[in-house]
Enzyme design. Sequence first.
Site, PDB file in Angstrom:
ATOM      1  N   ASP A   1       0.812  -1.223   0.000  1.00  0.00           N
ATOM      2  CA  ASP A   1       0.000   0.000   0.000  1.00  0.00           C
ATOM      3  C   ASP A   1       0.845   1.273   0.000  1.00  0.00           C
ATOM      4  O   ASP A   1       0.681   2.152  -0.849  1.00  0.00           O
ATOM      5  CB  ASP A   1      -1.003  -0.011   1.162  1.00  0.00           C
ATOM      6  CG  ASP A   1      -0.358  -0.010   2.538  1.00  0.00           C
ATOM      7  OD1 ASP A   1       0.812  -0.446   2.677  1.00  0.00           O
ATOM      8  OD2 ASP A   1      -1.019   0.447   3.496  1.00  0.00           O
TER       9      ASP A   1
ATOM     10  N   LEU B   1       3.918   1.541  -0.752  1.00  0.00           N
ATOM     11  CA  LEU B   1       4.744   1.576  -1.969  1.00  0.00           C
ATOM     12  C   LEU B   1       3.967   2.226  -3.113  1.00  0.00           C
ATOM     13  O   LEU B   1       4.525   3.027  -3.873  1.00  0.00           O
ATOM     14  CB  LEU B   1       5.193   0.169  -2.364  1.00  0.00           C
ATOM     15  CG  LEU B   1       5.965   0.144  -3.686  1.00  0.00           C
ATOM     16  CD1 LEU B   1       7.310   0.850  -3.535  1.00  0.00           C
ATOM     17  CD2 LEU B   1       6.152  -1.265  -4.187  1.00  0.00           C
TER      18      LEU B   1
ATOM     19  N   TYR C   1      -1.165 -15.757   3.022  1.00  0.00           N
ATOM     20  CA  TYR C   1       0.081 -15.031   3.305  1.00  0.00           C
ATOM     21  C   TYR C   1       1.186 -15.883   3.917  1.00  0.00           C
ATOM     22  O   TYR C   1       0.924 -16.743   4.753  1.00  0.00           O
ATOM     23  CB  TYR C   1      -0.212 -13.890   4.290  1.00  0.00           C
ATOM     24  CG  TYR C   1      -1.078 -12.810   3.704  1.00  0.00           C
ATOM     25  CD1 TYR C   1      -0.515 -11.686   3.119  1.00  0.00           C
ATOM     26  CD2 TYR C   1      -2.463 -12.913   3.726  1.00  0.00           C
ATOM     27  CE1 TYR C   1      -1.310 -10.693   2.570  1.00  0.00           C
ATOM     28  CE2 TYR C   1      -3.265 -11.928   3.180  1.00  0.00           C
ATOM     29  CZ  TYR C   1      -2.683 -10.818   2.600  1.00  0.00           C
ATOM     30  OH  TYR C   1      -3.476  -9.835   2.055  1.00  0.00           O
ATOM     31  N   TRP C   2       2.419 -15.603   3.528  1.00  0.00           N
ATOM     32  CA  TRP C   2       3.628 -16.068   4.212  1.00  0.00           C
ATOM     33  C   TRP C   2       4.409 -14.802   4.536  1.00  0.00           C
ATOM     34  O   TRP C   2       5.096 -14.270   3.674  1.00  0.00           O
ATOM     35  CB  TRP C   2       4.491 -16.924   3.299  1.00  0.00           C
ATOM     36  CG  TRP C   2       3.988 -18.281   3.007  1.00  0.00           C
ATOM     37  CD1 TRP C   2       4.414 -19.447   3.573  1.00  0.00           C
ATOM     38  CD2 TRP C   2       2.980 -18.646   2.049  1.00  0.00           C
ATOM     39  NE1 TRP C   2       3.725 -20.498   3.034  1.00  0.00           N
ATOM     40  CE2 TRP C   2       2.848 -20.037   2.103  1.00  0.00           C
ATOM     41  CE3 TRP C   2       2.165 -17.916   1.161  1.00  0.00           C
ATOM     42  CZ2 TRP C   2       1.938 -20.732   1.312  1.00  0.00           C
ATOM     43  CZ3 TRP C   2       1.265 -18.606   0.364  1.00  0.00           C
ATOM     44  CH2 TRP C   2       1.153 -19.992   0.447  1.00  0.00           C
TER      45      TRP C   2
ATOM     46  N   ASN D   1      -5.432   2.483   6.740  1.00  0.00           N
ATOM     47  CA  ASN D   1      -5.633   1.130   6.177  1.00  0.00           C
ATOM     48  C   ASN D   1      -5.621   0.077   7.278  1.00  0.00           C
ATOM     49  O   ASN D   1      -4.621  -0.089   7.963  1.00  0.00           O
ATOM     50  CB  ASN D   1      -4.497   0.790   5.201  1.00  0.00           C
ATOM     51  CG  ASN D   1      -4.725   1.432   3.862  1.00  0.00           C
ATOM     52  OD1 ASN D   1      -5.838   1.810   3.534  1.00  0.00           O
ATOM     53  ND2 ASN D   1      -3.652   1.571   3.092  1.00  0.00           N
ATOM     54  N   TYR D   2      -6.701  -0.653   7.408  1.00  0.00           N
ATOM     55  CA  TYR D   2      -6.802  -1.671   8.468  1.00  0.00           C
ATOM     56  C   TYR D   2      -7.057  -3.038   7.850  1.00  0.00           C
ATOM     57  O   TYR D   2      -8.011  -3.208   7.091  1.00  0.00           O
ATOM     58  CB  TYR D   2      -7.937  -1.303   9.430  1.00  0.00           C
ATOM     59  CG  TYR D   2      -8.243  -2.353  10.467  1.00  0.00           C
ATOM     60  CD1 TYR D   2      -7.249  -2.801  11.330  1.00  0.00           C
ATOM     61  CD2 TYR D   2      -9.515  -2.908  10.580  1.00  0.00           C
ATOM     62  CE1 TYR D   2      -7.529  -3.771  12.289  1.00  0.00           C
ATOM     63  CE2 TYR D   2      -9.805  -3.875  11.529  1.00  0.00           C
ATOM     64  CZ  TYR D   2      -8.806  -4.307  12.383  1.00  0.00           C
ATOM     65  OH  TYR D   2      -9.088  -5.263  13.312  1.00  0.00           O
TER      66      TYR D   2
ATOM     67  N   ALA E   1      -6.829   2.448  -4.905  1.00  0.00           N
ATOM     68  CA  ALA E   1      -7.630   3.681  -4.991  1.00  0.00           C
ATOM     69  C   ALA E   1      -7.229   4.644  -3.872  1.00  0.00           C
ATOM     70  O   ALA E   1      -6.906   5.813  -4.114  1.00  0.00           O
ATOM     71  CB  ALA E   1      -9.115   3.358  -4.910  1.00  0.00           C
ATOM     72  N   GLY E   2      -7.238   4.141  -2.649  1.00  0.00           N
ATOM     73  CA  GLY E   2      -6.904   4.995  -1.507  1.00  0.00           C
ATOM     74  C   GLY E   2      -5.440   5.421  -1.512  1.00  0.00           C
ATOM     75  O   GLY E   2      -5.114   6.554  -1.141  1.00  0.00           O
ATOM     76  N   ASP E   3      -4.553   4.513  -1.933  1.00  0.00           N
ATOM     77  CA  ASP E   3      -3.110   4.817  -1.943  1.00  0.00           C
ATOM     78  C   ASP E   3      -2.799   5.929  -2.939  1.00  0.00           C
ATOM     79  O   ASP E   3      -1.991   6.830  -2.670  1.00  0.00           O
ATOM     80  CB  ASP E   3      -2.290   3.578  -2.334  1.00  0.00           C
ATOM     81  CG  ASP E   3      -2.678   2.340  -1.540  1.00  0.00           C
ATOM     82  OD1 ASP E   3      -3.160   2.490  -0.406  1.00  0.00           O
ATOM     83  OD2 ASP E   3      -2.499   1.225  -2.067  1.00  0.00           O
TER      84      ASP E   3
HETATM   85  P1  ADP Z   1      -9.670   2.666  -0.201  1.00  0.00           P
HETATM   86  O1  ADP Z   1     -10.689   1.725   0.374  1.00  0.00           O
HETATM   87  O2  ADP Z   1      -8.582   2.027  -1.010  1.00  0.00           O
HETATM   88  O3  ADP Z   1      -9.195   3.717   0.748  1.00  0.00           O
HETATM   89  P2  ADP Z   1     -11.813   4.201  -1.258  1.00  0.00           P
HETATM   90  O4  ADP Z   1     -12.925   3.287  -1.577  1.00  0.00           O
HETATM   91  O5  ADP Z   1     -11.873   5.044  -0.037  1.00  0.00           O
HETATM   92  O6  ADP Z   1     -10.437   3.417  -1.338  1.00  0.00           O
HETATM   93  O7  ADP Z   1     -11.627   5.134  -2.521  1.00  0.00           O
HETATM   94  C1  ADP Z   1     -10.548   6.033  -2.582  1.00  0.00           C
HETATM   95  C2  ADP Z   1     -10.845   7.017  -3.667  1.00  0.00           C
HETATM   96  O8  ADP Z   1     -10.990   6.342  -4.894  1.00  0.00           O
HETATM   97  C3  ADP Z   1     -12.142   7.784  -3.499  1.00  0.00           C
HETATM   98  O9  ADP Z   1     -11.989   8.875  -2.621  1.00  0.00           O
HETATM   99  C4  ADP Z   1     -12.378   8.228  -4.922  1.00  0.00           C
HETATM  100  O10 ADP Z   1     -11.515   9.291  -5.249  1.00  0.00           O
HETATM  101  C5  ADP Z   1     -11.926   7.021  -5.708  1.00  0.00           C
HETATM  102  N1  ADP Z   1     -13.058   6.129  -5.976  1.00  0.00           N
HETATM  103  C6  ADP Z   1     -13.300   4.931  -5.421  1.00  0.00           C
HETATM  104  N2  ADP Z   1     -14.422   4.379  -5.940  1.00  0.00           N
HETATM  105  C7  ADP Z   1     -14.901   5.248  -6.854  1.00  0.00           C
HETATM  106  C8  ADP Z   1     -16.019   5.277  -7.772  1.00  0.00           C
HETATM  107  N3  ADP Z   1     -16.910   4.281  -7.819  1.00  0.00           N
HETATM  108  N4  ADP Z   1     -16.162   6.349  -8.583  1.00  0.00           N
HETATM  109  C9  ADP Z   1     -15.283   7.367  -8.544  1.00  0.00           C
HETATM  110  N5  ADP Z   1     -14.213   7.413  -7.710  1.00  0.00           N
HETATM  111  C10 ADP Z   1     -14.018   6.379  -6.884  1.00  0.00           C
END
Ligand code: ADP
Length: 304
Positions: A28, A30, A97-98, A163-164, A253-255
């Site tokens: 993540d 990275l 996982y290992w 991230n959990y 997405a979050g990273d």
């Molecule tokens: P994570 O669980 O990895 O933290 P999130 O679900 O919180 O990821 O999503 C992180 C970001 O990804 C959101 O803030 C948004 O910018 C983008 N995102 C995720 N899903 C969508 C979607 N269905 N449409 C548009 N953007 C999205």
Amino acid sequence: MRVACVGECMMELSERADGTLLRAFGGDTLNTALYLARLGVAADYVTALGDDPWSEEMLEAWRREGIGIGAVRRLPGRMPGLYIIRTDPGGERSFHYWRDSAAARDLFAGPGADATRAALQSYDLVYASGISLSLYGEAGRAALAQTCRAVRERGGRVAFDTNYRPRGWPDREEARRAFRDAMAAADLIFASGEDLAWLFGEAGEAEVLRHRGRSEIVLKGGGPAPSVRVLRGGEDVAVAAAPVGRVVDTTAAGDSFAAAYLAARLNGLEPAEAAACGHRLAGAVIGHRGAVIPRAAMPAMPFA
Ligand code: ADP
């Protein structure tokens, strides 16, 4: 501005229908380091690796992406962690996982840990996630916390992404303690409403919002449409993501959101503008398979 992203990159093996395995690397923090580097931020990955061929390949791949590797510790005789993704006939994926003996777990242990801590203190921003915290155990986390205090005393900043992954923790109470400590020590908190709910139940949002005013907070999720709530000082704004044509794979997405947000803030943009940058990059990332999109698919940013 130099950023340190702290964590673990693992070897990823995807099992195919015929039983053969396809290899990749992933982690993540990275991913965040990689996207920071692509956005022109001087980002180092801070982890420990072994002296095996795969550790070498990881380093080479990071170097090619422009990620700084000067603070990577090498532990002789050790190896990176490993996981296998198994896909059942119905298409459901499971992760195996290992990782107990992974080199990255000893980043803050043994001879050489002092040098790592000293090196970390020289960064302007240290970024770690809840997954990073799960690697080190109580003693390692205390060493990281002390290092982060030193960074802040020098005028640097600390960012924490919640991230959990339950499997990384012996029990939920230990994770709760570690997350509370990390949030209390962070200047900037990326909080996922979903992760906080898993960890703290209904009190999840309150756990992070108690740091409002003192910390800058980006609270993700919680609404029907992808939107984040950004809080800084007395400011509290919602920033919605543009709809994405087709969501292919939400890995990273979050990273990537965190990377674009940080890069924007380091370039002087305001929190709401930074959140829009986060959405833009995350929106591109989820339109492609895998954590790392082709360079040509990187969206333009108002900075860089
Ligand atoms: P994570 O669980 O990895 O933290 P999130 O679900 O919180 O990821 O999503 C992180 C970001 O990804 C959101 O803030 C948004 O910018 C983008 N995102 C995720 N899903 C969508 C979607 N269905 N449409 C548009 N953007 C999205």
